[in-house]
Scaffold this active site. Structure first.
Site, PDB file in Angstrom:
ATOM      1  NE  ARG A  64      -3.191   0.140   3.221  1.00  0.00           N
ATOM      2  CZ  ARG A  64      -2.706   0.602   4.243  1.00  0.00           C
ATOM      3  NH1 ARG A  64      -2.139   1.955   4.555  1.00  0.00           N
ATOM      4  NH2 ARG A  64      -2.259  -0.224   5.253  1.00  0.00           N
ATOM      5  CG  ASP A 193      -9.194  14.072 -15.893  1.00  0.00           C
ATOM      6  OD1 ASP A 193      -8.776  13.463 -16.756  1.00  0.00           O
ATOM      7  OD2 ASP A 193     -10.150  13.320 -15.159  1.00  0.00           O
ATOM      8  CE  LYS A 218     -12.850   5.529 -18.845  1.00  0.00           C
ATOM      9  NZ  LYS A 218     -12.634   5.387 -17.285  1.00  0.00           N
TER      10      LYS A 218
HETATM   11  C1  3LM Z   1     -16.723   7.194 -18.768  1.00  0.00           C
HETATM   12  N1  3LM Z   1     -14.935   7.864 -17.067  1.00  0.00           N
HETATM   13  O1  3LM Z   1     -17.140   6.503 -19.309  1.00  0.00           O
HETATM   14  P1  3LM Z   1     -12.149   5.421 -13.239  1.00  0.00           P
HETATM   15  N2  3LM Z   1     -11.766  11.288 -15.462  1.00  0.00           N
HETATM   16  C2  3LM Z   1     -12.282  11.231 -16.406  1.00  0.00           C
HETATM   17  C3  3LM Z   1     -13.068  10.125 -16.809  1.00  0.00           C
HETATM   18  O2  3LM Z   1     -13.601   9.961 -18.003  1.00  0.00           O
HETATM   19  C4  3LM Z   1     -13.091   8.998 -15.540  1.00  0.00           C
HETATM   20  C5  3LM Z   1     -12.446   9.096 -14.686  1.00  0.00           C
HETATM   21  C6  3LM Z   1     -11.779  10.340 -14.475  1.00  0.00           C
HETATM   22  C7  3LM Z   1     -15.890   6.926 -17.515  1.00  0.00           C
HETATM   23  C8  3LM Z   1     -15.934   5.876 -16.573  1.00  0.00           C
HETATM   24  S1  3LM Z   1     -18.612   5.639 -16.224  1.00  0.00           S
HETATM   25  C9  3LM Z   1     -19.482   4.625 -15.128  1.00  0.00           C
HETATM   26  C10 3LM Z   1     -17.227   5.043 -16.621  1.00  0.00           C
HETATM   27  C11 3LM Z   1     -12.070  12.284 -17.518  1.00  0.00           C
HETATM   28  C12 3LM Z   1     -14.065   7.917 -15.961  1.00  0.00           C
HETATM   29  C13 3LM Z   1     -12.500   8.084 -13.432  1.00  0.00           C
HETATM   30  O3  3LM Z   1     -12.043   5.630 -11.922  1.00  0.00           O
HETATM   31  O4  3LM Z   1     -10.770   4.772 -13.655  1.00  0.00           O
HETATM   32  O5  3LM Z   1     -13.330   5.253 -13.788  1.00  0.00           O
HETATM   33  O6  3LM Z   1     -11.712   7.108 -13.779  1.00  0.00           O
HETATM   34  O7  3LM Z   1     -16.619   8.457 -18.979  1.00  0.00           O
END
Ligand code: 3LM
Length: 418
Positions: A64, A193, A218
């Site tokens: 961790r 971001d 992603k």
């Molecule tokens: C989506 N997005 O489908 P995770 N910042 C951005 C993002 O697009 C996302 C995160 C942070 C999507 C996830 S929706 C239920 C599925 C610009 C995530 C958060 O925690 O790795 O999902 O990231 O747009």
């Protein structure tokens, strides 16, 4: 980190994404880095262990707090983002929450752009607010709004560019200048971001951001088979996010297996992004020329509102777009259901082309009123261009538009005769 020094040439992006921080000679010649599947690490002596806990000796203690596979990913991501250090987390939301829990205290204020990914919006407005942090959404595409919003309580300015889902772009260098020219520059951390662009297409830190955040789920992972996050920035800030926000507040640490998979994804990031762009550009062109399409939001088309920022800030238009059809939400859902090859799913940056409906899916964390204020229309459809053969994608989208067109025409006629 590699124990041996490899030739220190000025390598290109793809070379660094494949090699940086790892030398097979350090690991019995293994081409790929080992996956350190261990929760804890043995101390040479009790004294050594105590010294590591006291921060007087370097070494791994517990996964961790750090693990060699995570550490390689962090080293490589820091290199690609031009940061002193990076931190790998169990999800993009893990990176965002660990960062914010470290940066803010009750009474502080956060200025955020009015369009954010749904769960980020929800964490800020429903999560942080509960703990006495003020969250002020403003339209950061209008720079004067930041000038007016900054005040002595502001600790963080946070935005996505391009914004999920409507592709609004924010000028990072301009935001930096406004913060620097204000009375509050010492207290404010500028966080961007960079999920939609990846470091291949945009370098927020070089533009003046203090921290850069990713959902590595992603494009960085790239294959829809993991959930991960990254935050990168100055060494000291990363240390405090690691030891406070991540270690104690969220515990949202990335597993060694998933760190390995993100490292594997990074090896093909450049070639994948080029192909994502090729497919996205072809799809956006098709949509722009189609009579059923009301609006296309894609940085690669000349009609794009923020085309000038694209040219200045991004090295390519990326693989993401949004659009609205004539006939609104009903036409949009008909179109989505008429697709055969393209897949209906949230997330983005995968090999498969994905479509989703933000109002009922990724951004359903906003109320309808909030969505309208925040520029997310009911009819908006989001598309993540995948890596398939371009002509197959165009054929599928074209046939779905043709089916939707006859549905809209029929619906309009029956409406008129009623
Ligand atoms: C989506 N997005 O489908 P995770 N910042 C951005 C993002 O697009 C996302 C995160 C942070 C999507 C996830 S929706 C239920 C599925 C610009 C995530 C958060 O925690 O790795 O999902 O990231 O747009």
């Amino acid at each position: 980190m590699s124990k041996r020094k490899r030739h220190n040439r000025n390598f290109g992006f793809a070379t660094r994404a494949i090699h940086h921080g790892y030398d097979p000679r350090d690991e019995n010649g293994a081409l790929n880095p080992p996956i350190y599947m261990t929760s804890t690490f043995a101390f040479e002596s009790a004294k050594d262990g105590g010294e590591m806990f006291a921060g007087e000796r370097e070494g791994y203690i517990y996964s961790r707090l750090g693990n060699p596979t995570q550490n390689l990913l962090e080293t490589r991501m820091a290199e690609l983002e031009g940061a002193e250090a990076a931190l790998a987390t169990a999800s993009g939301m893990g990176a965002i929450s660990a960062t914010l829990w470290t940066l803010v205290e009750p009474g502080d204020e956060l200025i955020v752009d009015k369009t954010l990914y749904g769960c980020t919006f929800s964490f800020f407005t429903h999560g942080l607010r509960k703990f006495g942090v003020t969250v002020t959404p403003v339209d950061l595409t209008v720079p004067e709004n930041l000038v007016n919003a900054l005040n002595e309580k502001t600790r963080v300015v946070y935005f996505e560019t391009p914004a999920n889902p409507n592709m609004r772009l924010i000028d990072i260098a301009n935001m930096r200048k406004i913060v620097d020219d204000s009375l509050y520059s010492e207290n404010v951390t500028l966080v961007v971001d960079n999920t939609y662009c990846t470091p291949y297409l945009q370098s927020p830190l070089a533009e003046g951001a203090d921290l850069v955040i990713h959902s590595a789920t992603k494009y960085l992972g790239g294959h829809g088979d993991l959930v991960a996050g990254i935050v990168a920035g100055p060494f000291e800030t990363m240390q405090s996010i690691r030891m406070h926000g991540l270690k104690d507040m969220t515990g949202a640490v990335l597993s060694a297996m998933d760190a390995f998979l993100v490292l594997r994804g990074l090896k093909t990031l450049e070639v994948r992004m080029d192909r994502h762009i090729q497919n996205a550009q072809a799809i956006a062109n098709l949509l722009e020329d189609h009579p059923l399409v009301e609006n296309v939001y894609y940085p690669g088309v000349k009609s794009f509102k923020h085309y000038d920022i694209t040219q200045r800030q991004m090295r390519g238009p990326g693989g993401m777009m949004a659009f609205e059809l004539k006939g609104g939400m009903e036409a949009g859902t008909h179109f989505m259901d008429a697709l055969d090859l393209v897949i209906r799913a949230v997330s983005l940056g995968d090999a498969e082309t994905l479509v989703q409906h933000p109002a009922s899916m990724t951004h359903s964390t906003y109320t309808r009123e909030e969505r309208l204020v925040h520029g997310i229309s009911d009819g908006l459809i989001r598309l993540s261009a995948g890596l398939e053969t371009t002509s197959d994608l165009l054929e599928d989208i074209d046939q779905a538009l043709t089916k939707t067109n006859s549905f809209v025409t029929k619906a309009t006629k029956s409406h008129q005769s009623a």
